[in-house]
Design a protein around this motif. Structure first.
Motif, PDB file in Angstrom:
ATOM      1  N   GLU A   8       0.842  -1.200   0.000  1.00 56.97           N
ATOM      2  CA  GLU A   8       0.000   0.000   0.000  1.00 56.97           C
ATOM      3  C   GLU A   8       0.877   1.250   0.000  1.00 56.97           C
ATOM      4  N   PRO A   9       0.415   2.321  -0.661  1.00 56.59           N
ATOM      5  CA  PRO A   9       1.184   3.562  -0.618  1.00 56.59           C
ATOM      6  C   PRO A   9       1.197   4.129   0.803  1.00 56.59           C
ATOM      7  N   THR A  10       2.300   4.779   1.152  1.00 56.31           N
ATOM      8  CA  THR A  10       2.419   5.396   2.478  1.00 56.31           C
ATOM      9  C   THR A  10       2.394   6.915   2.372  1.00 56.31           C
ATOM     10  N   GLY A  15      -5.374  11.325  -4.375  1.00 57.04           N
ATOM     11  CA  GLY A  15      -6.371  11.879  -3.465  1.00 57.04           C
ATOM     12  C   GLY A  15      -6.763  10.943  -2.328  1.00 57.04           C
ATOM     13  N   GLN A  16      -6.205   9.741  -2.293  1.00 49.28           N
ATOM     14  CA  GLN A  16      -6.517   8.774  -1.238  1.00 49.28           C
ATOM     15  C   GLN A  16      -5.474   8.858  -0.124  1.00 49.28           C
ATOM     16  N   TRP A  17      -5.958   8.974   1.106  1.00 57.12           N
ATOM     17  CA  TRP A  17      -5.054   9.020   2.248  1.00 57.12           C
ATOM     18  C   TRP A  17      -4.599   7.608   2.590  1.00 57.12           C
ATOM     19  N   PRO A  18      -3.346   7.447   3.010  1.00 53.03           N
ATOM     20  CA  PRO A  18      -2.854   6.116   3.375  1.00 53.03           C
ATOM     21  C   PRO A  18      -3.388   5.679   4.734  1.00 53.03           C
ATOM     22  N   ARG A  19      -3.380   4.364   4.953  1.00 53.36           N
ATOM     23  CA  ARG A  19      -3.766   3.841   6.270  1.00 53.36           C
ATOM     24  C   ARG A  19      -2.625   3.983   7.264  1.00 53.36           C
ATOM     25  N   PHE A  20      -1.402   4.075   6.754  1.00 55.56           N
ATOM     26  CA  PHE A  20      -0.244   4.285   7.609  1.00 55.56           C
ATOM     27  C   PHE A  20       0.797   5.074   6.832  1.00 55.56           C
ATOM     28  N   VAL A  21       1.739   5.655   7.566  1.00 54.51           N
ATOM     29  CA  VAL A  21       2.793   6.459   6.966  1.00 54.51           C
ATOM     30  C   VAL A  21       4.124   5.858   7.405  1.00 54.51           C
ATOM     31  N   ALA A  22       5.034   5.703   6.470  1.00 51.50           N
ATOM     32  CA  ALA A  22       6.345   5.132   6.784  1.00 51.50           C
ATOM     33  C   ALA A  22       7.412   5.858   5.986  1.00 51.50           C
ATOM     34  N   GLY A  23       8.623   5.845   6.504  1.00 54.63           N
ATOM     35  CA  GLY A  23       9.747   6.477   5.820  1.00 54.63           C
ATOM     36  C   GLY A  23      10.627   7.174   6.831  1.00 54.63           C
ATOM     37  N   PRO A  25      12.365  10.597   8.733  1.00 51.92           N
ATOM     38  CA  PRO A  25      11.724  11.733   9.392  1.00 51.92           C
ATOM     39  C   PRO A  25      11.179  12.787   8.429  1.00 51.92           C
ATOM     40  N   ASP A  26      11.953  13.148   7.426  1.00 51.98           N
ATOM     41  CA  ASP A  26      11.490  14.181   6.497  1.00 51.98           C
ATOM     42  C   ASP A  26      10.371  13.671   5.594  1.00 51.98           C
ATOM     43  N   GLN A  27      10.441  12.397   5.187  1.00 57.19           N
ATOM     44  CA  GLN A  27       9.396  11.820   4.352  1.00 57.19           C
ATOM     45  C   GLN A  27       8.078  11.728   5.115  1.00 57.19           C
ATOM     46  N   VAL A  28       8.172  11.303   6.371  1.00 53.56           N
ATOM     47  CA  VAL A  28       6.961  11.110   7.179  1.00 53.56           C
ATOM     48  C   VAL A  28       6.275  12.438   7.473  1.00 53.56           C
ATOM     49  N   ARG A  29       7.009  13.505   7.577  1.00 53.99           N
ATOM     50  CA  ARG A  29       6.429  14.820   7.886  1.00 53.99           C
ATOM     51  C   ARG A  29       5.475  15.300   6.794  1.00 53.99           C
ATOM     52  N   VAL A  30       5.804  15.040   5.551  1.00 58.74           N
ATOM     53  CA  VAL A  30       5.046  15.574   4.418  1.00 58.74           C
ATOM     54  C   VAL A  30       3.585  15.112   4.427  1.00 58.74           C
ATOM     55  N   THR A  31       3.339  13.832   4.642  1.00 56.30           N
ATOM     56  CA  THR A  31       1.971  13.304   4.533  1.00 56.30           C
ATOM     57  C   THR A  31       1.037  13.871   5.604  1.00 56.30           C
ATOM     58  N   PRO A  32       1.378  13.844   6.901  1.00 54.58           N
ATOM     59  CA  PRO A  32       0.467  14.443   7.887  1.00 54.58           C
ATOM     60  C   PRO A  32       0.241  15.940   7.662  1.00 54.58           C
ATOM     61  N   GLU A  33       1.283  16.660   7.230  1.00 60.64           N
ATOM     62  CA  GLU A  33       1.100  18.088   6.948  1.00 60.64           C
ATOM     63  C   GLU A  33       0.140  18.288   5.776  1.00 60.64           C
ATOM     64  N   GLN A  34       0.258  17.442   4.754  1.00 57.11           N
ATOM     65  CA  GLN A  34      -0.653  17.543   3.612  1.00 57.11           C
ATOM     66  C   GLN A  34      -2.083  17.199   4.034  1.00 57.11           C
TER      67      GLN A  34
END
Length: 92
Positions: A8-10, A15-23, A25-34
């Protein structure tokens, strides 16, 4: 974790939000901010499913570093510890 879950994409994809975020520190920051920007949220809450305390603490430390957070200091001036209490800043 099943192979389908691993595949699954992280990040936000199509336009679909992921069920989890991985990566990292800098990669992980982008998704919750978006997610916050798209939803109009003014804060972000993170839930982890890491059972081992040391691994959870390390994950919290990496996440905090990605968001530029520092641990709060106690009365002695020493950090209270990663993964316990954070100086938070509003989402931008």
């Amino acid at each position: 974790m099943t192979q389908a879950q691993k595949d699954e994409p992280t990040s936000i994809t199509g336009g679909q939000w992921p069920r989890f975020v991985a990566g990292g520190p800098d990669q992980v920051r982008v998704t919750p901010e978006q997610m916050a920007a798209e939803s109009g949220a003014d804060e972000i809450m993170i839930q982890d499913l890491i059972a081992e305390p040391e691994a959870r603490r390390h994950s919290h430390q990496l996440l905090a570093q990605g968001f530029g957070l520092q641990p709060r200091t106690g009365q002695s001036g020493e950090p209270e510890g990663w993964g316990r209490s954070w100086i938070l800043a509003p989402c931008s």
